[in-house]
Design a protein around this motif. Structure first.
Motif, short mmCIF file in Angstrom:
data_model
loop_
_atom_site.label_atom_id
_atom_site.label_comp_id
_atom_site.label_asym_id
_atom_site.label_seq_id
_atom_site.Cartn_x
_atom_site.Cartn_y
_atom_site.Cartn_z
N GLN A 190 4.44 8.71 -9.56
CA GLN A 190 3.72 9.24 -10.72
C GLN A 190 4.54 10.36 -11.33
OE1 GLN A 190 -0.09 10.43 -9.32
NE2 GLN A 190 -0.72 8.36 -8.81
N SER A 238 0.84 -1.20 0.00
CA SER A 238 0.00 0.00 0.00
C SER A 238 0.87 1.26 0.00
CB SER A 238 -0.93 0.01 1.21
OG SER A 238 -0.18 0.15 2.39
N VAL A 239 0.29 2.35 -0.47
CA VAL A 239 1.02 3.61 -0.53
C VAL A 239 1.33 4.12 0.87
CG1 VAL A 239 0.91 5.99 -1.33
CG2 VAL A 239 -0.04 4.17 -2.74
N ILE A 240 0.33 4.08 1.74
CA ILE A 240 0.50 4.47 3.14
C ILE A 240 0.21 3.23 3.99
CG2 ILE A 240 -0.27 6.00 4.99
CD1 ILE A 240 -1.20 7.93 2.79
N PRO A 247 -2.13 -3.23 -7.21
CA PRO A 247 -1.59 -2.12 -6.42
C PRO A 247 -1.28 -0.93 -7.33
CG PRO A 247 -0.02 -3.94 -6.52
CD PRO A 247 -1.27 -4.40 -7.20
N SER A 248 -1.62 0.24 -6.84
CA SER A 248 -1.37 1.44 -7.64
C SER A 248 0.10 1.82 -7.57
CB SER A 248 -2.23 2.60 -7.14
OG SER A 248 -1.92 2.87 -5.80
N ASP A 249 0.57 2.50 -8.61
CA ASP A 249 1.97 2.91 -8.70
C ASP A 249 2.17 4.17 -7.85
OD1 ASP A 249 4.57 3.07 -9.43
OD2 ASP A 249 4.18 3.89 -11.43
N PRO A 250 2.98 4.10 -6.77
CA PRO A 250 3.17 5.29 -5.93
C PRO A 250 3.98 6.39 -6.61
CG PRO A 250 4.56 3.52 -5.15
CD PRO A 250 3.71 2.96 -6.28
#
Length: 90
Positions: A89, A23-25, A84-87
């Motif tokens: 950008q 996760s990002v956070i 999972p999203s790419d932190p």
């Protein structure tokens, strides 16, 4: 039924750890709470699992095979559905 509960809790431990790590956070307090509860459930299911495996004292190989296949399948499906999203950008 109890074997299903054991397998679901093991999968929940793995998925919770992976969700926190990727996760990002990261929310480590949520992970610790969920891990505590899963270990609590697993520790109470231990006598049942011990009796389920028989008196020979060894776990059948098929239990390990199915648990591994099921865990990998659910993890891959989860990542496919919600990657999972790419932190980073640009």
């Amino acid at each position: 039924m109890p074997l299903t509960i054991i397998i679901i809790n093991i999968i929940a431990l793995v998925m919770g750890f992976l969700r926190t790590v990727f996760s990002v956070i990261p929310q480590w307090n949520k992970l610790l709470g969920s891990m505590f509860f899963s270990f609590w459930v697993l520790s109470h299911m231990y006598p049942f699992a011990k009796g389920l495996m028989g008196k020979r004292g060894r776990v059948p190989t098929i239990i390990y095979v199915w648990a591994g296949i099921l865990s990998i399948t659910i993890a891959l499906l989860w990542i496919t559905v919600d990657p999972p999203s790419d932190p980073i950008q640009t």
